[in-house]
Design an enzyme around this catalytic site. Sequence first.
Site, PDB file in Angstrom:
ATOM      1  N   CYS A   2       0.837  -1.199   0.000  1.00 15.46           N
ATOM      2  CA  CYS A   2       0.000   0.000   0.000  1.00 15.46           C
ATOM      3  C   CYS A   2       0.874   1.251   0.000  1.00 15.46           C
ATOM      4  O   CYS A   2       2.028   1.225   0.398  1.00 15.46           O
ATOM      5  CB  CYS A   2      -0.956   0.033   1.183  1.00 15.46           C
ATOM      6  SG  CYS A   2      -2.136  -1.313   1.261  1.00 15.46           S
ATOM      7  N   ARG A  27       6.093  -0.788  -4.186  1.00 11.08           N
ATOM      8  CA  ARG A  27       5.689  -1.395  -2.922  1.00 11.08           C
ATOM      9  C   ARG A  27       4.712  -2.560  -3.124  1.00 11.08           C
ATOM     10  O   ARG A  27       4.483  -3.332  -2.214  1.00 11.08           O
ATOM     11  CB  ARG A  27       5.040  -0.327  -2.021  1.00 11.08           C
ATOM     12  CG  ARG A  27       5.992   0.747  -1.580  1.00 11.08           C
ATOM     13  CD  ARG A  27       5.283   1.889  -0.892  1.00 11.08           C
ATOM     14  NE  ARG A  27       4.700   1.502   0.372  1.00 11.08           N
ATOM     15  CZ  ARG A  27       5.309   1.622   1.557  1.00 11.08           C
ATOM     16  NH1 ARG A  27       6.536   2.089   1.617  1.00 11.08           N
ATOM     17  NH2 ARG A  27       4.702   1.274   2.669  1.00 11.08           N
ATOM     18  N   TRP A  74      -3.033  -2.683  -1.617  1.00 12.40           N
ATOM     19  CA  TRP A  74      -2.702  -4.114  -1.681  1.00 12.40           C
ATOM     20  C   TRP A  74      -3.769  -4.825  -0.868  1.00 12.40           C
ATOM     21  O   TRP A  74      -3.879  -4.620   0.347  1.00 12.40           O
ATOM     22  CB  TRP A  74      -1.307  -4.342  -1.110  1.00 12.40           C
ATOM     23  CG  TRP A  74      -0.724  -5.696  -1.376  1.00 12.40           C
ATOM     24  CD1 TRP A  74      -0.172  -6.147  -2.530  1.00 12.40           C
ATOM     25  CD2 TRP A  74      -0.605  -6.780  -0.435  1.00 12.40           C
ATOM     26  NE1 TRP A  74       0.284  -7.434  -2.380  1.00 12.40           N
ATOM     27  CE2 TRP A  74       0.035  -7.854  -1.103  1.00 12.40           C
ATOM     28  CE3 TRP A  74      -0.980  -6.949   0.903  1.00 12.40           C
ATOM     29  CZ2 TRP A  74       0.309  -9.067  -0.479  1.00 12.40           C
ATOM     30  CZ3 TRP A  74      -0.706  -8.153   1.529  1.00 12.40           C
ATOM     31  CH2 TRP A  74      -0.068  -9.200   0.824  1.00 12.40           C
ATOM     32  N   ASN A  99      -3.212   2.539   5.230  1.00 14.53           N
ATOM     33  CA  ASN A  99      -2.346   1.355   5.141  1.00 14.53           C
ATOM     34  C   ASN A  99      -2.483   0.579   6.439  1.00 14.53           C
ATOM     35  O   ASN A  99      -2.517   1.178   7.514  1.00 14.53           O
ATOM     36  CB  ASN A  99      -0.880   1.750   4.966  1.00 14.53           C
ATOM     37  CG  ASN A  99      -0.598   2.414   3.643  1.00 14.53           C
ATOM     38  OD1 ASN A  99      -1.449   2.463   2.774  1.00 14.53           O
ATOM     39  ND2 ASN A  99       0.613   2.923   3.484  1.00 14.53           N
ATOM     40  N   GLY A 100      -2.515  -0.756   6.351  1.00 13.64           N
ATOM     41  CA  GLY A 100      -2.569  -1.563   7.566  1.00 13.64           C
ATOM     42  C   GLY A 100      -3.855  -2.364   7.659  1.00 13.64           C
ATOM     43  O   GLY A 100      -4.589  -2.528   6.679  1.00 13.64           O
ATOM     44  N   GLU A 499      18.793 -18.041  -0.852  1.00 14.64           N
ATOM     45  CA  GLU A 499      18.526 -16.712  -1.389  1.00 14.64           C
ATOM     46  C   GLU A 499      18.425 -16.747  -2.913  1.00 14.64           C
ATOM     47  O   GLU A 499      17.571 -16.087  -3.510  1.00 14.64           O
ATOM     48  CB  GLU A 499      19.630 -15.749  -0.939  1.00 14.64           C
ATOM     49  CG  GLU A 499      19.523 -14.338  -1.467  1.00 14.64           C
ATOM     50  CD  GLU A 499      18.273 -13.597  -1.035  1.00 14.64           C
ATOM     51  OE1 GLU A 499      17.985 -12.545  -1.630  1.00 14.64           O
ATOM     52  OE2 GLU A 499      17.564 -14.070  -0.114  1.00 14.64           O
ATOM     53  N   LYS A 503      15.108 -15.656  -5.066  1.00 18.23           N
ATOM     54  CA  LYS A 503      15.108 -14.651  -6.133  1.00 18.23           C
ATOM     55  C   LYS A 503      14.490 -15.209  -7.415  1.00 18.23           C
ATOM     56  O   LYS A 503      13.712 -14.541  -8.088  1.00 18.23           O
ATOM     57  CB  LYS A 503      16.534 -14.174  -6.414  1.00 18.23           C
ATOM     58  CG  LYS A 503      17.106 -13.283  -5.356  1.00 18.23           C
ATOM     59  CD  LYS A 503      16.386 -11.949  -5.307  1.00 18.23           C
ATOM     60  CE  LYS A 503      16.568 -11.272  -3.955  1.00 18.23           C
ATOM     61  NZ  LYS A 503      15.738 -11.844  -2.898  1.00 18.23           N
ATOM     62  N   GLU A 506      10.730 -15.526  -6.979  1.00 15.97           N
ATOM     63  CA  GLU A 506      10.075 -14.224  -6.806  1.00 15.97           C
ATOM     64  C   GLU A 506       9.803 -13.538  -8.134  1.00 15.97           C
ATOM     65  O   GLU A 506       8.710 -12.989  -8.342  1.00 15.97           O
ATOM     66  CB  GLU A 506      10.957 -13.293  -5.953  1.00 15.97           C
ATOM     67  CG  GLU A 506      10.842 -13.479  -4.460  1.00 15.97           C
ATOM     68  CD  GLU A 506      11.694 -12.480  -3.708  1.00 15.97           C
ATOM     69  OE1 GLU A 506      11.235 -11.970  -2.687  1.00 15.97           O
ATOM     70  OE2 GLU A 506      12.838 -12.224  -4.131  1.00 15.97           O
ATOM     71  N   HIS A 522      19.076 -37.608   0.746  1.00 14.76           N
ATOM     72  CA  HIS A 522      18.007 -37.812   1.715  1.00 14.76           C
ATOM     73  C   HIS A 522      16.650 -37.381   1.172  1.00 14.76           C
ATOM     74  O   HIS A 522      15.739 -37.082   1.950  1.00 14.76           O
ATOM     75  CB  HIS A 522      18.328 -37.074   3.020  1.00 14.76           C
ATOM     76  CG  HIS A 522      19.568 -37.574   3.698  1.00 14.76           C
ATOM     77  ND1 HIS A 522      19.627 -38.799   4.314  1.00 14.76           N
ATOM     78  CD2 HIS A 522      20.794 -37.020   3.818  1.00 14.76           C
ATOM     79  CE1 HIS A 522      20.847 -38.989   4.800  1.00 14.76           C
ATOM     80  NE2 HIS A 522      21.577 -37.915   4.513  1.00 14.76           N
ATOM     81  N   LYS A 621       6.852  -4.697  -1.353  1.00 12.16           N
ATOM     82  CA  LYS A 621       8.210  -4.412  -0.925  1.00 12.16           C
ATOM     83  C   LYS A 621       8.330  -4.386   0.589  1.00 12.16           C
ATOM     84  O   LYS A 621       9.220  -4.997   1.156  1.00 12.16           O
ATOM     85  CB  LYS A 621       8.660  -3.064  -1.502  1.00 12.16           C
ATOM     86  CG  LYS A 621      10.082  -2.676  -1.129  1.00 12.16           C
ATOM     87  CD  LYS A 621      11.086  -3.637  -1.709  1.00 12.16           C
ATOM     88  CE  LYS A 621      12.511  -3.251  -1.390  1.00 12.16           C
ATOM     89  NZ  LYS A 621      13.471  -4.276  -1.821  1.00 12.16           N
TER      90      LYS A 621
END
Length: 626
Positions: A2, A27, A74, A99-100, A499, A503, A506, A522, A621
């Site tokens: 947001c 964001r 969002w 926002n929130g 990581e 990436k 994402e 395993h 973000k």
Amino acid sequence: MCGIVAALAARNVQGILLEGLKRLEYRGYDSAGMAVLENGTLVRQRANGKVAALEEKLTQRALKGSIGIAHTRWATHGKPSEVNAHPHLARERLAIVHNGIIENFEPLKDELEADGVTFESETDTEVVAHLIDRAFRHQNRANQDGGETGDLLAAVQATLDRIDGAYALAVMHADAPREIVGARKGSPLVVGVGIDENFLASDALALLQVTDRFIYLQEGDVVRLSDAHGIEIFAADGQPVERPVHTFEHGDSAASRGEYRHFMLKEIHEQPTVIAATLEGRLSGSHVLESSFGVGARALFERVKQVHIVACGTSYHAGMVARYWLEKLAGLPTTVEVASEYRYREVVVPENTLFVTLSQSGETADTLAALRYAKSRAKSRDKTSGYLGTLAICNVPGSSLTRESDLALMTQAGPEIGVASTKAFTTQLVALMLLTLSLRKSRGDEREAALVQALRGLPAVLDNALAMDGPIAELSEAFAEKHHALFLGRGTQFPIALEGALKLKEISYIHAEAYPAGELKHGPLALVDADMPVVAVAPNDELLEKLKSNLQEVRARGGELFVFADEGVALTAAENLRVLHVPPVDELLAPIVYTIPLQLLSYHVAVLKGTDVDQPRNLAKSVTVE
């Protein structure tokens, strides 16, 4: 997630608000909207989808007014749609952006519906709009009976006492035509300080086209922008307070891609520069300056016997690398926890534990909640709590995390626009190495001197790693049509493999997993075939021979291997084996260097697949809600 922009000026604010929304697109969002006060009437435009859709509507019906608020949403409560987009209105007189999450919105909504209020959206935000409007109207009625004049600030403050959850708000009312009221709790909000005009935003980047001076509101603050009084800030107890004005140091170019096609690529290539900035002023001769961590750091560090690191996502991976460093170099038992889980179990905290949080934004909801949980336990003198102190490693000065921690070390990554973190991650790793060296009990020895020297040379090594861009772009073509990938690493390189997998998934939407290479037999080995590319990182360290054996297991089963190896490693290309050599570096700093080729690989695969590199679907973000 947001984004909020608000403006009170003597000129038309539509352009300012629209440009602010464009700068907040990184964001993550699914709809956008704007409202201005036009000749005493609130006029609103909203659109589902990108800001460009809102801009198209504004070309058909422009908004003309000198006070307004705007938002990118969002979705949390209610699906992405125009009717759920912000701003929300109450009686066509009050407009709000938020926002929130309001956790107790359902009983409040029941109360309002019983009072005759009809709701247009599925959102929790519309509840707040009607609550503030009702409080404002009650004050106006009281004025007619000889009481005080209706006050938008007072109406907002009264409403905040009734809502639970996290929020950043900006509110305007047609009956308070030259005022905007903002508030924050658990979600960031900044005041942009102009000349005879002032602004609000959830991120300073949104306002760099109009000002470089900002006030970072603190938890519980309420602010009123008005022609009559300028900027007034009130603490959670309602008392007026002064907050410092900060000058934004990075300039307006921080919000521009410059010569690069995407922000992510720009930020990958900025890493040598920002890592040099993170080191600047923190190394002296052959040791790390403990004063870099704040007043009292040395006395606190001398007492540390255990470290707890708490973080989310990419920052969690940085913490995992630091665990190896802290245990190897500082001899300190270290645990690394996912922030969203930390406070939901009975954590046993040994005596003299340093609690470390990692966050790019300093506003990550789960990480903040974990910090507050740790501090509340320490304050209550819980017998199972041995917290010695708290340290935040963060990229945003004045953020909640840095203000609420005992000590803070600021990374110098600068604004990171791409949703997939790159330079924020590597600067966190550098900061964690500085912490590791500061916690060593044998200060000033040869090992520390060698690592300090290696840190000084790190930007040049990263420049050499970035020169791999062309070969990696070629290699990425082997991934474009794949649906799955496996990443392998050992020791400190296992978190780097995690990581790298993160990436790739994402931004290219390819399913990717990472494992310690020794775990292949395993279970994961069952997945290996010609359609499952396997990426491995192979620095020249003590685990290299073990890793080579693991790679042979992949080749023996027809897997296609892509290995990023140190120049001194005896690996050559062969059938189903492609090798790209990485510049040599001290093995303890190798995780930082080997991150670069994995970032570039993910980037080029995403470009080939045509995905939205900077704004991948469903992601935000800054995750400021739990």
